[in-house]
Design a protein around this motif. Structure first.
Motif, short mmCIF file in Angstrom:
data_model
loop_
_atom_site.label_atom_id
_atom_site.label_comp_id
_atom_site.label_asym_id
_atom_site.label_seq_id
_atom_site.Cartn_x
_atom_site.Cartn_y
_atom_site.Cartn_z
N SER A 187 0.82 -1.23 0.00
CA SER A 187 0.00 0.00 0.00
C SER A 187 0.85 1.27 0.00
N LEU A 247 -7.69 1.46 2.51
CA LEU A 247 -8.86 0.84 3.14
C LEU A 247 -10.06 1.77 3.19
N GLN A 262 -8.29 2.91 -3.85
CA GLN A 262 -8.65 1.56 -4.29
C GLN A 262 -8.75 1.51 -5.81
N TRP A 270 -0.48 -7.26 1.32
CA TRP A 270 -1.74 -7.17 2.06
C TRP A 270 -2.69 -6.22 1.32
N GLU A 271 -3.91 -6.08 1.85
CA GLU A 271 -4.90 -5.13 1.31
C GLU A 271 -5.04 -5.24 -0.21
N THR A 325 -4.12 -12.01 10.02
CA THR A 325 -3.77 -10.60 9.78
C THR A 325 -2.31 -10.37 10.16
N ARG A 347 -2.50 -6.44 9.45
CA ARG A 347 -3.05 -5.87 8.21
C ARG A 347 -4.01 -6.88 7.58
N TYR A 396 -7.27 -8.38 2.35
CA TYR A 396 -8.04 -7.79 1.25
C TYR A 396 -8.62 -6.44 1.66
N ALA A 397 -8.65 -5.53 0.70
CA ALA A 397 -9.32 -4.25 0.90
C ALA A 397 -10.82 -4.47 0.91
#
Length: 572
Positions: free
Chosen positions: A394, A401, A407, A432-433, A466, A470, A473-474
Protein backbone atom coordinates in the motif's frame (compact mmCIF):
# COMPACT_ATOMS: atom_id res chain seq x y z
CA UNK A 1 40.24 10.33 -9.66
CA UNK A 2 40.57 6.58 -10.27
CA UNK A 3 37.99 5.38 -12.79
CA UNK A 4 36.21 2.04 -12.71
CA UNK A 5 34.86 1.32 -16.20
CA UNK A 6 31.31 0.19 -16.84
CA UNK A 7 31.81 -0.56 -20.53
CA UNK A 8 29.50 -3.54 -21.13
CA UNK A 9 26.76 -3.13 -23.74
CA UNK A 10 23.86 -1.51 -21.83
CA UNK A 11 20.88 -2.93 -23.81
CA UNK A 12 21.72 -6.61 -24.36
CA UNK A 13 18.45 -7.66 -25.98
CA UNK A 14 18.65 -5.06 -28.78
CA UNK A 15 22.28 -4.64 -29.86
CA UNK A 16 23.82 -2.64 -32.69
CA UNK A 17 27.48 -2.61 -33.70
CA UNK A 18 27.92 1.17 -33.88
CA UNK A 19 27.83 2.60 -30.38
CA UNK A 20 30.05 4.59 -28.03
CA UNK A 21 30.11 4.40 -24.24
CA UNK A 22 30.15 7.78 -22.45
CA UNK A 23 30.71 6.41 -18.95
CA UNK A 24 33.77 7.59 -17.05
CA UNK A 25 34.96 11.00 -15.89
CA UNK A 26 32.59 13.96 -16.29
CA UNK A 27 32.81 17.45 -14.85
CA UNK A 28 30.28 17.80 -12.05
CA UNK A 29 28.70 20.52 -9.95
CA UNK A 30 26.00 21.05 -7.38
CA UNK A 31 23.13 23.57 -7.39
CA UNK A 32 24.96 26.66 -8.68
CA UNK A 33 26.08 24.97 -11.88
CA UNK A 34 29.80 25.54 -11.26
CA UNK A 35 31.71 22.46 -12.33
CA UNK A 36 34.00 22.18 -9.33
CA UNK A 37 34.20 18.37 -9.13
CA UNK A 38 34.79 15.33 -11.31
CA UNK A 39 32.44 12.36 -11.13
CA UNK A 40 32.68 8.79 -12.33
CA UNK A 41 29.51 8.20 -14.37
CA UNK A 42 27.27 6.19 -13.99
CA UNK A 43 27.69 6.32 -10.20
CA UNK A 44 25.56 8.82 -8.25
CA UNK A 45 27.42 11.49 -6.28
CA UNK A 46 26.27 9.90 -3.00
CA UNK A 47 28.26 6.73 -3.75
CA UNK A 48 31.94 6.09 -3.06
CA UNK A 49 32.50 4.84 -6.62
CA UNK A 50 31.46 8.24 -7.98
CA UNK A 51 34.64 9.69 -6.51
CA UNK A 52 32.58 12.11 -4.38
CA UNK A 53 30.75 10.09 -1.72
CA UNK A 54 28.61 12.93 -0.31
CA UNK A 55 25.27 11.75 1.11
CA UNK A 56 23.96 15.23 1.97
CA UNK A 57 20.99 16.84 0.20
CA UNK A 58 21.65 18.40 -3.22
CA UNK A 59 18.43 18.61 -5.19
CA UNK A 60 20.00 19.91 -8.41
CA UNK A 61 23.23 18.58 -9.94
CA UNK A 62 25.06 19.26 -13.20
CA UNK A 63 27.18 17.13 -15.52
CA UNK A 64 29.42 18.07 -18.46
CA UNK A 65 31.75 16.27 -20.82
CA UNK A 66 33.00 16.39 -24.39
CA UNK A 67 33.16 13.67 -27.00
CA UNK A 68 34.24 13.22 -30.59
CA UNK A 69 32.39 10.80 -32.82
CA UNK A 70 34.38 7.87 -34.23
CA UNK A 71 34.73 8.04 -38.01
CA UNK A 72 32.57 4.97 -38.52
CA UNK A 73 29.59 6.71 -36.85
CA UNK A 74 29.74 9.80 -39.09
CA UNK A 75 26.98 10.44 -41.59
CA UNK A 76 24.32 8.62 -39.55
CA UNK A 77 21.68 9.71 -37.10
CA UNK A 78 23.15 9.85 -33.60
CA UNK A 79 21.04 8.94 -30.58
CA UNK A 80 22.14 9.92 -27.08
CA UNK A 81 20.93 7.28 -24.58
CA UNK A 82 20.56 7.48 -20.80
CA UNK A 83 19.89 4.24 -18.92
CA UNK A 84 18.38 6.15 -15.99
CA UNK A 85 18.62 9.65 -14.51
CA UNK A 86 16.93 10.25 -11.16
CA UNK A 87 14.62 12.11 -11.31
CA UNK A 88 14.24 14.84 -14.01
CA UNK A 89 16.84 15.46 -16.68
CA UNK A 90 17.38 18.40 -19.02
CA UNK A 91 20.01 17.91 -21.73
CA UNK A 92 21.98 20.37 -23.89
CA UNK A 93 24.42 19.50 -26.67
CA UNK A 94 26.73 22.23 -27.98
CA UNK A 95 24.62 24.82 -26.19
CA UNK A 96 21.31 23.69 -27.77
CA UNK A 97 18.49 22.26 -25.65
CA UNK A 98 17.88 18.76 -27.02
CA UNK A 99 15.40 17.30 -24.56
CA UNK A 100 13.82 16.75 -21.17
CA UNK A 101 12.80 13.57 -19.37
CA UNK A 102 11.00 12.77 -16.13
CA UNK A 103 11.18 9.38 -14.43
CA UNK A 104 14.18 8.23 -12.45
CA UNK A 105 14.27 4.51 -13.18
CA UNK A 106 13.66 4.13 -16.92
CA UNK A 107 15.68 4.88 -20.07
CA UNK A 108 15.27 7.66 -22.60
CA UNK A 109 17.10 8.76 -25.72
CA UNK A 110 17.42 11.95 -27.75
CA UNK A 111 18.25 12.43 -31.43
CA UNK A 112 21.14 14.91 -31.34
CA UNK A 113 22.15 14.73 -35.01
CA UNK A 114 21.08 18.26 -35.90
CA UNK A 115 23.27 19.93 -33.26
CA UNK A 116 26.49 17.93 -33.70
CA UNK A 117 29.63 19.54 -35.08
CA UNK A 118 32.95 18.32 -36.42
CA UNK A 119 35.52 17.49 -33.77
CA UNK A 120 34.66 17.99 -30.10
CA UNK A 121 31.05 18.11 -28.94
CA UNK A 122 29.86 19.13 -25.49
CA UNK A 123 26.97 17.58 -23.57
CA UNK A 124 25.55 19.13 -20.39
CA UNK A 125 22.95 17.46 -18.16
CA UNK A 126 20.99 19.06 -15.34
CA UNK A 127 19.34 16.56 -12.99
CA UNK A 128 16.66 17.59 -10.48
CA UNK A 129 15.82 15.20 -7.66
CA UNK A 130 13.80 16.77 -4.83
CA UNK A 131 15.04 14.93 -1.76
CA UNK A 132 11.80 15.00 0.20
CA UNK A 133 9.19 14.73 -2.60
CA UNK A 134 6.95 11.93 -1.34
CA UNK A 135 4.71 11.96 -4.44
CA UNK A 136 7.71 11.05 -6.62
CA UNK A 137 8.47 7.36 -7.30
CA UNK A 138 11.51 6.75 -5.10
CA UNK A 139 11.44 3.16 -3.81
CA UNK A 140 13.74 2.74 -0.80
CA UNK A 141 15.43 6.14 -1.21
CA UNK A 142 14.96 7.97 2.06
CA UNK A 143 13.57 11.50 2.28
CA UNK A 144 15.77 12.26 5.31
CA UNK A 145 19.53 12.76 5.17
CA UNK A 146 20.45 9.79 7.38
CA UNK A 147 19.32 6.27 6.55
CA UNK A 148 17.15 4.46 9.08
CA UNK A 149 14.59 1.67 9.39
CA UNK A 150 13.92 0.13 5.94
CA UNK A 151 15.09 3.18 3.96
CA UNK A 152 18.47 3.86 2.41
CA UNK A 153 20.74 6.55 0.94
CA UNK A 154 19.30 8.38 -2.05
CA UNK A 155 20.48 8.14 -5.65
CA UNK A 156 20.49 11.48 -7.47
CA UNK A 157 21.26 12.08 -11.13
CA UNK A 158 22.84 9.70 -13.63
CA UNK A 159 22.99 6.15 -12.25
CA UNK A 160 22.97 3.96 -15.36
CA UNK A 161 25.06 3.97 -18.51
CA UNK A 162 25.19 6.96 -20.90
CA UNK A 163 25.95 6.05 -24.50
CA UNK A 164 25.74 7.08 -28.14
CA UNK A 165 24.29 4.98 -30.94
CA UNK A 166 24.50 5.45 -34.69
CA UNK A 167 21.46 4.48 -36.79
CA UNK A 168 20.28 4.92 -40.36
CA UNK A 169 17.44 7.31 -41.17
CA UNK A 170 15.26 4.21 -41.57
CA UNK A 171 15.80 1.91 -38.63
CA UNK A 172 14.14 -0.49 -36.24
CA UNK A 173 12.87 1.42 -33.22
CA UNK A 174 11.78 -1.48 -31.01
CA UNK A 175 10.41 -5.00 -31.05
CA UNK A 176 8.03 -6.88 -28.79
CA UNK A 177 8.60 -10.63 -28.62
CA UNK A 178 5.85 -12.90 -27.27
CA UNK A 179 6.57 -16.63 -27.06
CA UNK A 180 3.78 -19.15 -27.60
CA UNK A 181 5.03 -22.59 -26.60
CA UNK A 182 1.64 -24.19 -27.22
CA UNK A 183 1.86 -23.41 -30.95
CA UNK A 184 5.68 -23.40 -31.21
CA UNK A 185 5.60 -19.77 -32.39
CA UNK A 186 7.17 -16.45 -31.54
CA UNK A 187 5.06 -13.35 -32.15
CA UNK A 188 7.21 -10.45 -33.38
CA UNK A 189 5.73 -6.96 -33.17
CA UNK A 190 7.95 -4.27 -34.70
CA UNK A 191 8.19 -0.51 -35.05
CA UNK A 192 10.22 0.95 -37.94
CA UNK A 193 11.15 4.64 -38.16
CA UNK A 194 10.99 6.53 -41.49
CA UNK A 195 9.70 3.56 -43.46
CA UNK A 196 9.77 3.87 -47.26
CA UNK A 197 7.84 1.93 -49.85
CA UNK A 198 9.62 -1.31 -50.74
CA UNK A 199 11.52 -1.67 -47.46
CA UNK A 200 11.58 -5.10 -45.87
CA UNK A 201 12.37 -6.64 -42.48
CA UNK A 202 14.38 -9.84 -42.54
CA UNK A 203 14.25 -12.01 -39.40
CA UNK A 204 16.56 -14.93 -38.66
CA UNK A 205 16.21 -17.15 -35.60
CA UNK A 206 18.83 -19.65 -34.48
CA UNK A 207 19.40 -21.99 -31.57
CA UNK A 208 22.88 -23.05 -30.51
CA UNK A 209 24.25 -21.62 -33.76
CA UNK A 210 21.83 -23.51 -36.00
CA UNK A 211 19.24 -21.67 -38.09
CA UNK A 212 15.70 -22.73 -37.17
CA UNK A 213 13.53 -20.07 -38.87
CA UNK A 214 13.80 -17.11 -41.19
CA UNK A 215 11.24 -14.81 -42.68
CA UNK A 216 11.14 -11.65 -44.77
CA UNK A 217 8.33 -9.18 -44.12
CA UNK A 218 7.60 -6.68 -46.89
CA UNK A 219 6.82 -3.65 -44.78
CA UNK A 220 3.51 -1.93 -45.40
CA UNK A 221 3.14 -0.22 -42.02
CA UNK A 222 5.61 1.20 -39.52
CA UNK A 223 4.04 -0.92 -36.76
CA UNK A 224 2.76 -4.43 -37.33
CA UNK A 225 3.14 -8.01 -36.13
CA UNK A 226 4.17 -11.36 -37.58
CA UNK A 227 4.02 -14.81 -35.99
CA UNK A 228 6.94 -17.10 -36.86
CA UNK A 229 6.73 -20.85 -36.41
CA UNK A 230 9.94 -22.39 -35.10
CA UNK A 231 9.30 -26.00 -36.17
CA UNK A 232 12.35 -27.19 -34.31
CA UNK A 233 11.23 -29.08 -31.22
CA UNK A 234 8.40 -31.00 -29.62
CA UNK A 235 6.63 -28.53 -27.31
CA UNK A 236 6.27 -31.27 -24.68
CA UNK A 237 10.04 -31.70 -24.57
CA UNK A 238 11.81 -29.24 -22.27
CA UNK A 239 14.96 -29.47 -24.38
CA UNK A 240 14.62 -25.96 -25.80
CA UNK A 241 12.18 -24.30 -23.41
CA UNK A 242 13.45 -21.63 -20.99
CA UNK A 243 13.31 -22.30 -17.24
CA UNK A 244 15.70 -21.76 -14.30
CA UNK A 245 16.75 -25.40 -14.60
CA UNK A 246 17.54 -25.09 -18.32
CA UNK A 247 17.79 -21.44 -19.43
CA UNK A 248 17.68 -22.07 -23.18
CA UNK A 249 17.77 -18.96 -25.36
CA UNK A 250 17.21 -18.37 -29.05
CA UNK A 251 19.24 -15.78 -30.93
CA UNK A 252 17.31 -13.46 -33.22
CA UNK A 253 18.64 -11.06 -35.84
CA UNK A 254 16.68 -8.27 -37.51
CA UNK A 255 17.78 -6.54 -40.70
CA UNK A 256 15.91 -3.67 -42.31
CA UNK A 257 16.72 -3.79 -46.03
CA UNK A 258 16.05 -1.68 -49.11
CA UNK A 259 16.83 -3.83 -52.10
CA UNK A 260 20.38 -5.10 -51.56
CA UNK A 261 21.19 -2.34 -49.04
CA UNK A 262 21.12 -3.24 -45.33
CA UNK A 263 19.83 -0.14 -43.54
CA UNK A 264 19.83 -1.51 -40.01
CA UNK A 265 20.96 -4.65 -38.21
CA UNK A 266 19.96 -5.51 -34.64
CA UNK A 267 20.81 -8.65 -32.67
CA UNK A 268 18.86 -9.97 -29.71
CA UNK A 269 17.55 -13.10 -28.06
CA UNK A 270 14.40 -14.56 -26.51
CA UNK A 271 13.26 -17.56 -24.48
CA UNK A 272 10.37 -19.91 -25.23
CA UNK A 273 8.65 -19.75 -21.87
CA UNK A 274 5.08 -19.68 -20.56
CA UNK A 275 3.96 -18.50 -17.12
CA UNK A 276 0.29 -19.03 -16.33
CA UNK A 277 -2.23 -19.65 -13.58
CA UNK A 278 -4.43 -22.70 -14.11
CA UNK A 279 -6.92 -24.17 -11.64
CA UNK A 280 -5.51 -22.09 -8.79
CA UNK A 281 -1.92 -23.13 -9.42
CA UNK A 282 1.15 -21.41 -10.88
CA UNK A 283 2.36 -23.17 -14.02
CA UNK A 284 5.70 -22.73 -15.76
CA UNK A 285 5.73 -24.24 -19.23
CA UNK A 286 2.41 -25.99 -18.54
CA UNK A 287 3.59 -27.72 -15.37
CA UNK A 288 3.01 -26.75 -11.72
CA UNK A 289 5.97 -24.78 -10.42
CA UNK A 290 6.93 -23.89 -6.85
CA UNK A 291 8.63 -20.51 -6.67
CA UNK A 292 11.49 -20.18 -4.20
CA UNK A 293 12.42 -16.51 -4.36
CA UNK A 294 14.70 -14.25 -2.37
CA UNK A 295 14.03 -10.55 -1.81
CA UNK A 296 16.80 -8.58 -3.53
CA UNK A 297 17.07 -4.84 -2.93
CA UNK A 298 19.78 -4.42 -5.58
CA UNK A 299 21.94 -2.14 -3.39
CA UNK A 300 25.74 -2.16 -3.16
CA UNK A 301 27.94 -0.67 -0.42
CA UNK A 302 30.12 1.32 -2.83
CA UNK A 303 27.67 1.97 -5.68
CA UNK A 304 24.28 2.22 -3.89
CA UNK A 305 21.76 1.45 -6.68
CA UNK A 306 24.47 1.06 -9.33
CA UNK A 307 26.37 -2.24 -9.34
CA UNK A 308 30.14 -1.73 -9.36
CA UNK A 309 30.63 -4.01 -12.37
CA UNK A 310 28.95 -6.44 -14.71
CA UNK A 311 30.78 -9.20 -12.86
CA UNK A 312 29.11 -8.10 -9.61
CA UNK A 313 25.70 -8.34 -11.27
CA UNK A 314 26.43 -11.83 -12.54
CA UNK A 315 27.74 -12.88 -9.13
CA UNK A 316 24.48 -11.85 -7.43
CA UNK A 317 22.56 -14.12 -9.80
CA UNK A 318 25.04 -16.96 -9.27
CA UNK A 319 24.90 -16.64 -5.47
CA UNK A 320 21.10 -16.66 -5.55
CA UNK A 321 21.10 -19.90 -7.54
CA UNK A 322 23.85 -21.47 -5.42
CA UNK A 323 21.59 -21.13 -2.37
CA UNK A 324 18.82 -23.10 -4.06
CA UNK A 325 16.53 -20.22 -4.99
CA UNK A 326 14.96 -20.26 -8.43
CA UNK A 327 14.01 -16.59 -8.46
CA UNK A 328 14.33 -13.10 -7.02
CA UNK A 329 11.86 -10.37 -6.24
CA UNK A 330 13.67 -7.15 -7.17
CA UNK A 331 12.33 -4.94 -4.41
CA UNK A 332 11.32 -1.33 -5.05
CA UNK A 333 13.78 -1.00 -7.90
CA UNK A 334 13.47 -1.20 -11.68
CA UNK A 335 16.66 -3.15 -12.15
CA UNK A 336 19.52 -2.56 -14.58
CA UNK A 337 18.91 -4.48 -17.86
CA UNK A 338 22.26 -6.19 -17.34
CA UNK A 339 20.80 -7.95 -14.28
CA UNK A 340 17.89 -9.20 -16.37
CA UNK A 341 20.36 -10.33 -19.03
CA UNK A 342 22.24 -12.50 -16.55
CA UNK A 343 18.97 -13.81 -15.09
CA UNK A 344 17.94 -14.75 -18.65
CA UNK A 345 21.33 -16.28 -19.41
CA UNK A 346 21.88 -18.18 -16.14
CA UNK A 347 18.25 -19.03 -15.37
CA UNK A 348 16.53 -17.08 -12.60
CA UNK A 349 12.89 -16.03 -12.30
CA UNK A 350 12.42 -12.31 -11.60
CA UNK A 351 9.44 -10.40 -10.28
CA UNK A 352 9.60 -6.90 -11.74
CA UNK A 353 8.51 -4.25 -9.25
CA UNK A 354 7.87 -0.51 -9.44
CA UNK A 355 9.71 1.92 -7.18
CA UNK A 356 6.76 3.43 -5.33
CA UNK A 357 5.91 6.91 -4.15
CA UNK A 358 4.67 7.40 -0.58
CA UNK A 359 1.75 9.82 -0.84
CA UNK A 360 -1.29 9.83 -3.09
CA UNK A 361 -2.14 12.73 -5.40
CA UNK A 362 -3.10 13.36 -9.00
CA UNK A 363 0.56 14.09 -9.74
CA UNK A 364 1.71 10.89 -8.03
CA UNK A 365 -0.71 8.90 -10.21
CA UNK A 366 0.54 10.62 -13.37
CA UNK A 367 4.16 10.02 -12.49
CA UNK A 368 3.69 6.41 -11.52
CA UNK A 369 1.60 5.35 -14.49
CA UNK A 370 3.96 6.97 -17.00
CA UNK A 371 7.09 5.45 -15.50
CA UNK A 372 5.53 2.02 -14.96
CA UNK A 373 4.42 1.84 -18.59
CA UNK A 374 7.98 2.62 -19.67
CA UNK A 375 9.33 -0.09 -17.34
CA UNK A 376 6.97 -2.76 -18.66
CA UNK A 377 7.85 -1.78 -22.23
CA UNK A 378 11.59 -1.90 -21.52
CA UNK A 379 11.54 -5.33 -19.88
CA UNK A 380 8.72 -7.12 -21.73
CA UNK A 381 11.03 -9.32 -23.84
CA UNK A 382 13.01 -10.80 -20.93
CA UNK A 383 11.99 -14.43 -20.32
CA UNK A 384 13.19 -14.18 -16.70
CA UNK A 385 10.39 -11.73 -15.84
CA UNK A 386 7.42 -13.84 -14.68
CA UNK A 387 5.37 -11.36 -12.62
CA UNK A 388 4.70 -7.64 -12.33
CA UNK A 389 4.29 -5.82 -9.01
CA UNK A 390 3.18 -2.20 -9.49
CA UNK A 391 2.45 -1.56 -5.76
CA UNK A 392 4.00 -2.95 -2.56
CA UNK A 393 2.37 -2.86 0.89
CA UNK A 394 0.00 0.00 0.00
CA UNK A 395 2.95 2.38 -0.54
CA UNK A 396 1.63 5.39 -2.41
CA UNK A 397 -1.93 4.44 -1.44
CA UNK A 398 -1.69 4.74 2.37
CA UNK A 399 -5.46 5.19 2.85
CA UNK A 400 -6.41 2.31 0.60
CA UNK A 401 -8.86 0.84 3.14
CA UNK A 402 -10.93 4.02 3.42
CA UNK A 403 -10.38 5.95 0.19
CA UNK A 404 -12.26 4.73 -2.89
CA UNK A 405 -9.92 6.74 -5.17
CA UNK A 406 -6.88 4.89 -3.86
CA UNK A 407 -8.65 1.56 -4.29
CA UNK A 408 -9.51 2.57 -7.85
CA UNK A 409 -5.87 3.49 -8.49
CA UNK A 410 -4.70 0.12 -7.19
CA UNK A 411 -7.15 -1.67 -9.48
CA UNK A 412 -6.24 0.63 -12.37
CA UNK A 413 -2.57 -0.33 -12.04
CA UNK A 414 -3.55 -3.99 -12.22
CA UNK A 415 -5.63 -3.52 -15.36
CA UNK A 416 -3.16 -1.12 -16.95
CA UNK A 417 -0.41 -3.70 -16.53
CA UNK A 418 -2.62 -6.47 -17.93
CA UNK A 419 -3.45 -4.25 -20.92
CA UNK A 420 0.26 -3.86 -21.64
CA UNK A 421 1.14 -7.49 -20.92
CA UNK A 422 -1.57 -10.16 -20.67
CA UNK A 423 1.04 -12.94 -20.59
CA UNK A 424 2.25 -12.54 -16.99
CA UNK A 425 0.58 -12.51 -13.56
CA UNK A 426 0.12 -9.11 -11.91
CA UNK A 427 0.13 -8.55 -8.15
CA UNK A 428 -1.47 -5.15 -7.68
CA UNK A 429 -0.54 -4.67 -4.00
CA UNK A 430 2.01 -7.16 -2.76
CA UNK A 431 1.75 -8.12 0.89
CA UNK A 432 -1.74 -7.17 2.06
CA UNK A 433 -4.90 -5.13 1.31
CA UNK A 434 -5.30 -6.74 -2.10
CA UNK A 435 -7.83 -5.47 -4.55
CA UNK A 436 -7.60 -7.33 -7.87
CA UNK A 437 -4.54 -9.59 -8.06
CA UNK A 438 -3.59 -12.79 -9.86
CA UNK A 439 -1.98 -14.19 -6.71
CA UNK A 440 -2.70 -13.78 -3.02
CA UNK A 441 0.68 -12.68 -1.71
CA UNK A 442 1.28 -12.29 2.03
CA UNK A 443 4.03 -10.63 4.08
CA UNK A 444 4.47 -12.46 7.37
CA UNK A 445 7.48 -12.07 9.67
CA UNK A 446 6.38 -14.60 12.28
CA UNK A 447 9.57 -16.40 13.35
CA UNK A 448 8.11 -19.43 15.18
CA UNK A 449 7.61 -22.56 13.11
CA UNK A 450 4.55 -23.91 14.88
CA UNK A 451 2.67 -20.63 14.53
CA UNK A 452 3.56 -20.45 10.83
CA UNK A 453 2.56 -24.08 10.26
CA UNK A 454 -0.79 -23.56 11.95
CA UNK A 455 -1.48 -20.32 10.07
CA UNK A 456 -0.82 -21.88 6.67
CA UNK A 457 -2.39 -25.27 7.36
CA UNK A 458 -5.92 -24.47 6.16
CA UNK A 459 -7.51 -21.95 3.84
CA UNK A 460 -9.71 -20.58 6.63
CA UNK A 461 -6.69 -19.98 8.84
CA UNK A 462 -4.91 -18.15 6.04
CA UNK A 463 -7.86 -15.94 5.06
CA UNK A 464 -8.66 -15.05 8.67
CA UNK A 465 -5.06 -14.16 9.52
CA UNK A 466 -3.77 -10.60 9.78
CA UNK A 467 0.05 -10.74 9.71
CA UNK A 468 1.46 -7.39 10.70
CA UNK A 469 -2.06 -6.51 11.84
CA UNK A 470 -3.05 -5.87 8.21
CA UNK A 471 -6.07 -7.20 6.31
CA UNK A 472 -5.32 -9.42 3.36
CA UNK A 473 -8.04 -7.79 1.25
CA UNK A 474 -9.32 -4.25 0.90
CA UNK A 475 -13.06 -3.74 1.56
CA UNK A 476 -15.21 -5.06 -1.25
CA UNK A 477 -12.63 -7.61 -2.37
CA UNK A 478 -12.45 -11.29 -1.44
CA UNK A 479 -10.35 -14.33 -2.17
CA UNK A 480 -11.18 -15.88 -5.54
CA UNK A 481 -9.08 -19.03 -5.59
CA UNK A 482 -5.78 -17.38 -6.50
CA UNK A 483 -2.50 -19.21 -5.77
CA UNK A 484 -1.11 -18.30 -2.35
CA UNK A 485 2.49 -17.26 -1.83
CA UNK A 486 4.26 -15.78 1.21
CA UNK A 487 6.32 -13.09 -0.49
CA UNK A 488 8.10 -11.58 2.52
CA UNK A 489 9.08 -13.53 5.61
CA UNK A 490 12.12 -14.41 7.70
CA UNK A 491 14.30 -11.33 7.91
CA UNK A 492 16.58 -12.98 10.50
CA UNK A 493 19.24 -10.60 11.76
CA UNK A 494 22.72 -12.05 12.13
CA UNK A 495 25.77 -9.83 12.54
CA UNK A 496 28.70 -11.22 10.53
CA UNK A 497 30.54 -8.04 9.59
CA UNK A 498 31.37 -4.60 10.96
CA UNK A 499 27.88 -3.41 10.04
CA UNK A 500 25.53 -2.64 12.91
CA UNK A 501 21.83 -3.04 12.28
CA UNK A 502 18.53 -4.78 12.84
CA UNK A 503 16.26 -7.54 11.56
CA UNK A 504 12.80 -8.96 12.23
CA UNK A 505 14.24 -11.62 14.55
CA UNK A 506 17.78 -12.29 15.73
CA UNK A 507 20.32 -15.14 15.68
CA UNK A 508 23.18 -15.49 18.14
CA UNK A 509 25.57 -17.64 16.08
CA UNK A 510 25.81 -19.66 12.86
CA UNK A 511 24.07 -22.70 14.31
CA UNK A 512 21.23 -20.58 15.66
CA UNK A 513 20.92 -18.77 12.34
CA UNK A 514 20.66 -22.06 10.43
CA UNK A 515 18.06 -23.37 12.88
CA UNK A 516 15.97 -20.21 12.63
CA UNK A 517 16.21 -20.26 8.83
CA UNK A 518 15.17 -23.91 8.74
CA UNK A 519 12.20 -23.18 11.01
CA UNK A 520 10.61 -20.58 8.74
CA UNK A 521 11.47 -22.27 5.43
CA UNK A 522 10.28 -25.72 6.50
CA UNK A 523 7.01 -24.29 7.87
CA UNK A 524 6.11 -22.97 4.43
CA UNK A 525 7.40 -26.01 2.53
CA UNK A 526 5.19 -28.20 4.72
CA UNK A 527 2.06 -26.13 4.04
CA UNK A 528 -0.45 -27.87 1.74
CA UNK A 529 -1.58 -24.51 0.35
CA UNK A 530 1.45 -22.24 -0.03
CA UNK A 531 2.81 -22.46 -3.59
CA UNK A 532 5.87 -20.30 -3.24
CA UNK A 533 7.81 -17.95 -1.02
CA UNK A 534 10.18 -15.00 -1.06
CA UNK A 535 12.67 -14.89 1.80
CA UNK A 536 13.84 -11.54 3.20
CA UNK A 537 16.59 -11.07 2.10
CA UNK A 538 19.61 -11.70 -0.12
CA UNK A 539 22.11 -9.30 1.48
CA UNK A 540 22.47 -6.93 4.38
CA UNK A 541 21.73 -3.36 3.26
CA UNK A 542 23.05 -0.37 5.17
CA UNK A 543 21.45 -0.62 8.64
CA UNK A 544 19.64 -3.89 7.89
CA UNK A 545 21.60 -7.01 8.83
CA UNK A 546 18.92 -9.53 7.89
CA UNK A 547 20.62 -10.83 4.75
CA UNK A 548 21.80 -14.34 3.94
CA UNK A 549 24.95 -12.56 2.75
CA UNK A 550 26.74 -9.56 4.21
CA UNK A 551 26.51 -6.25 2.35
CA UNK A 552 29.77 -7.09 0.55
CA UNK A 553 28.33 -10.48 -0.52
CA UNK A 554 30.08 -12.78 1.97
CA UNK A 555 28.00 -15.83 3.06
CA UNK A 556 26.90 -15.85 6.69
CA UNK A 557 26.64 -19.63 6.70
CA UNK A 558 27.56 -22.33 4.21
CA UNK A 559 25.62 -21.77 0.97
CA UNK A 560 25.25 -25.53 0.58
CA UNK A 561 23.39 -25.65 3.91
CA UNK A 562 20.99 -22.93 2.77
CA UNK A 563 20.40 -24.87 -0.44
CA UNK A 564 19.80 -28.04 1.55
CA UNK A 565 17.18 -26.31 3.68
CA UNK A 566 15.53 -24.75 0.61
CA UNK A 567 15.28 -28.20 -0.92
CA UNK A 568 13.44 -29.46 2.16
CA UNK A 569 16.25 -31.76 3.33
CA UNK A 570 16.51 -30.41 6.86
CA UNK A 571 19.69 -29.66 8.83
CA UNK A 572 21.23 -33.14 8.71
Amino acid sequence: MAMLPRNEYPRPQFQRALWMNLNGEWDFGFEDGNFTHQINVPFAYQSELSGIGDSSFHDVVWYKRTFALPAEMAGRRILLHFGAVDYRATVWVNGSLVGFHEGGHVPFHLDITAVLQDGENEVIVQAEDPSDALDQPRGKQYWKEKSESIFYIRTTGIWQTVWLEAVSETHLERVKLTPDIDHDEIAVEYWVANLQRGDALHVEISFDGNLVAQETVHLQEANSQRRIRLQDFNVHDAGRLWAPEHPNLYDIQFRVVRGDLVLDEVNGYFGMRKIAIEQGKVFLNNRPYYMKLVLDQGYFPDGILTPPSDEAIRRDVELTKEMGFNGARKHQKIEDPRYLYWADRLGLLVWGEMANAYTYSDQAVRRMTAEWQAAVERDYNHPCIVAWVPINESWGVPRLLADSRQQAHCMAMYYLTKSLDPTRPVISNDGWEHTKSDLLTIHDYESRKEQLKERYSTLDNILNSTPGNRLLYAPGHVYGGEPIQVTEFGGIAFKKSDWEGWGYSGASDEQDFAARYHAVISALLESPLVQGFCYTQLTDVEQEINGLLTYDRQPKIDLALIRQINEGKGLE
